[in-house]
Design a protein around this motif. Sequence first.
Motif, PDB file in Angstrom:
ATOM      1  N   ILE A   1      45.940  46.660  82.894  1.00 38.82           N
ATOM      2  CA  ILE A   1      45.007  45.689  82.315  1.00 38.82           C
ATOM      3  C   ILE A   1      45.703  44.350  82.104  1.00 38.82           C
ATOM      4  N   VAL A   2      46.989  44.395  81.689  1.00 41.78           N
ATOM      5  CA  VAL A   2      47.743  43.166  81.452  1.00 41.78           C
ATOM      6  C   VAL A   2      48.131  42.565  82.791  1.00 41.78           C
ATOM      7  N   PRO A   3      47.944  41.274  83.018  1.00 43.25           N
ATOM      8  CA  PRO A   3      48.329  40.660  84.294  1.00 43.25           C
ATOM      9  C   PRO A   3      49.843  40.652  84.468  1.00 43.25           C
ATOM     10  N   GLU A   4      50.287  40.817  85.705  1.00 44.65           N
ATOM     11  CA  GLU A   4      51.707  40.834  86.020  1.00 44.65           C
ATOM     12  C   GLU A   4      52.155  39.445  86.467  1.00 44.65           C
ATOM     13  N   TRP A   5      53.430  39.137  86.201  1.00 40.50           N
ATOM     14  CA  TRP A   5      54.009  37.867  86.624  1.00 40.50           C
ATOM     15  C   TRP A   5      55.489  38.070  86.890  1.00 40.50           C
ATOM     16  N   ASP A   6      56.023  37.130  87.622  1.00 42.72           N
ATOM     17  CA  ASP A   6      57.447  37.173  87.958  1.00 42.72           C
ATOM     18  C   ASP A   6      58.242  36.530  86.826  1.00 42.72           C
ATOM     19  N   PRO A   7      59.058  37.282  86.096  1.00 43.39           N
ATOM     20  CA  PRO A   7      59.799  36.686  84.967  1.00 43.39           C
ATOM     21  C   PRO A   7      60.742  35.578  85.405  1.00 43.39           C
ATOM     22  N   GLU A   8      61.345  35.729  86.597  1.00 44.94           N
ATOM     23  CA  GLU A   8      62.290  34.719  87.052  1.00 44.94           C
ATOM     24  C   GLU A   8      61.576  33.405  87.359  1.00 44.94           C
ATOM     25  N   ALA A   9      60.427  33.501  88.045  1.00 48.35           N
ATOM     26  CA  ALA A   9      59.671  32.284  88.360  1.00 48.35           C
ATOM     27  C   ALA A   9      59.146  31.625  87.078  1.00 48.35           C
ATOM     28  N   PHE A  10      58.671  32.447  86.146  1.00 43.17           N
ATOM     29  CA  PHE A  10      58.183  31.904  84.881  1.00 43.17           C
ATOM     30  C   PHE A  10      59.317  31.245  84.097  1.00 43.17           C
ATOM     31  N   GLY A  11      60.502  31.842  84.146  1.00 45.67           N
ATOM     32  CA  GLY A  11      61.646  31.254  83.454  1.00 45.67           C
ATOM     33  C   GLY A  11      62.058  29.922  84.071  1.00 45.67           C
ATOM     34  N   ARG A  12      62.061  29.853  85.409  1.00 49.58           N
ATOM     35  CA  ARG A  12      62.394  28.576  86.052  1.00 49.58           C
ATOM     36  C   ARG A  12      61.375  27.498  85.707  1.00 49.58           C
ATOM     37  N   LEU A  13      60.092  27.883  85.672  1.00 45.03           N
ATOM     38  CA  LEU A  13      59.057  26.911  85.306  1.00 45.03           C
ATOM     39  C   LEU A  13      59.234  26.440  83.869  1.00 45.03           C
ATOM     40  N   SER A  14      59.551  27.358  82.971  1.00 43.72           N
ATOM     41  CA  SER A  14      59.760  26.967  81.570  1.00 43.72           C
ATOM     42  C   SER A  14      60.957  26.028  81.429  1.00 43.72           C
ATOM     43  N   GLU A  15      62.001  26.253  82.209  1.00 47.96           N
ATOM     44  CA  GLU A  15      63.152  25.355  82.148  1.00 47.96           C
ATOM     45  C   GLU A  15      62.799  23.962  82.652  1.00 47.96           C
ATOM     46  N   LYS A  16      62.011  23.884  83.724  1.00 48.00           N
ATOM     47  CA  LYS A  16      61.597  22.563  84.217  1.00 48.00           C
ATOM     48  C   LYS A  16      60.764  21.829  83.165  1.00 48.00           C
TER      49      LYS A  16
ATOM     50  N   ALA B   1      57.155  24.668  71.977  1.00 46.68           N
ATOM     51  CA  ALA B   1      58.210  25.368  71.238  1.00 46.68           C
ATOM     52  C   ALA B   1      58.637  26.678  71.914  1.00 46.68           C
ATOM     53  N   PRO B   2      57.695  27.581  72.306  1.00 51.87           N
ATOM     54  CA  PRO B   2      58.151  28.795  72.995  1.00 51.87           C
ATOM     55  C   PRO B   2      58.810  28.518  74.336  1.00 51.87           C
ATOM     56  N   LEU B   3      58.326  27.515  75.072  1.00 52.12           N
ATOM     57  CA  LEU B   3      58.946  27.191  76.350  1.00 52.12           C
ATOM     58  C   LEU B   3      60.378  26.706  76.165  1.00 52.12           C
ATOM     59  N   ILE B   4      60.594  25.890  75.142  1.00 57.78           N
ATOM     60  CA  ILE B   4      61.955  25.414  74.871  1.00 57.78           C
ATOM     61  C   ILE B   4      62.855  26.571  74.448  1.00 57.78           C
ATOM     62  N   LEU B   5      62.332  27.469  73.627  1.00 55.41           N
ATOM     63  CA  LEU B   5      63.131  28.635  73.215  1.00 55.41           C
ATOM     64  C   LEU B   5      63.466  29.531  74.403  1.00 55.41           C
ATOM     65  N   LEU B   6      62.501  29.713  75.300  1.00 49.76           N
ATOM     66  CA  LEU B   6      62.763  30.532  76.483  1.00 49.76           C
ATOM     67  C   LEU B   6      63.835  29.897  77.364  1.00 49.76           C
ATOM     68  N   ALA B   7      63.746  28.582  77.541  1.00 51.66           N
ATOM     69  CA  ALA B   7      64.774  27.898  78.327  1.00 51.66           C
ATOM     70  C   ALA B   7      66.140  28.007  77.662  1.00 51.66           C
ATOM     71  N   GLN B   8      66.188  27.900  76.337  1.00 51.97           N
ATOM     72  CA  GLN B   8      67.462  28.040  75.630  1.00 51.97           C
ATOM     73  C   GLN B   8      68.026  29.457  75.756  1.00 51.97           C
ATOM     74  N   ASN B   9      67.146  30.454  75.706  1.00 53.12           N
ATOM     75  CA  ASN B   9      67.616  31.834  75.868  1.00 53.12           C
ATOM     76  C   ASN B   9      68.197  32.060  77.258  1.00 53.12           C
ATOM     77  N   ARG B  10      67.551  31.506  78.280  1.00 53.34           N
ATOM     78  CA  ARG B  10      68.081  31.636  79.635  1.00 53.34           C
ATOM     79  C   ARG B  10      69.419  30.918  79.758  1.00 53.34           C
ATOM     80  N   GLN B  11      69.527  29.756  79.130  1.00 56.82           N
ATOM     81  CA  GLN B  11      70.799  29.040  79.174  1.00 56.82           C
ATOM     82  C   GLN B  11      71.887  29.805  78.428  1.00 56.82           C
ATOM     83  N   ASP B  12      71.528  30.427  77.309  1.00 57.44           N
ATOM     84  CA  ASP B  12      72.497  31.251  76.584  1.00 57.44           C
ATOM     85  C   ASP B  12      72.955  32.436  77.419  1.00 57.44           C
ATOM     86  N   ASP B  13      72.028  33.049  78.139  1.00 58.17           N
ATOM     87  CA  ASP B  13      72.410  34.166  79.006  1.00 58.17           C
ATOM     88  C   ASP B  13      73.364  33.704  80.105  1.00 58.17           C
TER      89      ASP B  13
END
Length: 203
Positions: free
Chosen positions: A37-52, A106-118
């Motif tokens: 029921i929940v739509p699927e998405w590519d986490p890597e593509a979503f993460g790159r978009l959030s960083e941009k 705010a969530p997009l910035i946090l997601l980008a920061q988490n990816r940068q921390d990783d």
Amino acid sequence: MTPERDSNRERTPAGATAAPRPRTPRLDQPRPPRRRIVPEWDPEAFGRLSEKIARFLGTGRFIVWMTVVIIAWVVWNIAAPHHLRFDNYPFIFLTLMLSLQASYAAPLILLAQNRQDDRDRVNLEQDRKQNERSIADTEYLTREVAALRMGLGEVATRDWIRSELQDLVKELEERRRGDGHAGHALFPAERSERPPGRDADDR
């Protein structure tokens, strides 16, 4: 035959096969995809978009464009004719849009920061392993250099051999000077003691 087996034979008609077994999933075939029921998405593509988006939000261009849009919004809703205004004072719709933008930013910035921390964590781990390898290589080379120095300490150098040869030559010269007369007297006597024809035999 027992009466139970006879009753079972009477229940199954002639020519009928046995009851089919329950169908179990085969192990040599992949399972069919399940419907979600929940739509699927590519986490890597979503993460790159959030960083941009996060990088764009942190630039001066975004601040300038946002300021221009807000000023145009306010001026239009104040100076435009009354029937063309879509957000009268106190600009509730503008406040709602800015709140919506902040709630998404705010969530997009946090997601980008988490990816940068990783990424930073992975880089630090790689640097730590590289430093450990470098330290191990340095210790190995230090031990090898120490072993070579110890080995070279026992090897005769050119200067040492030269000094030893000079000492030996000096010692031979001193002996020759001390035993010079005896040697001259000894060699002719030895020659005279040789029997005649010895030289011919030696040849």
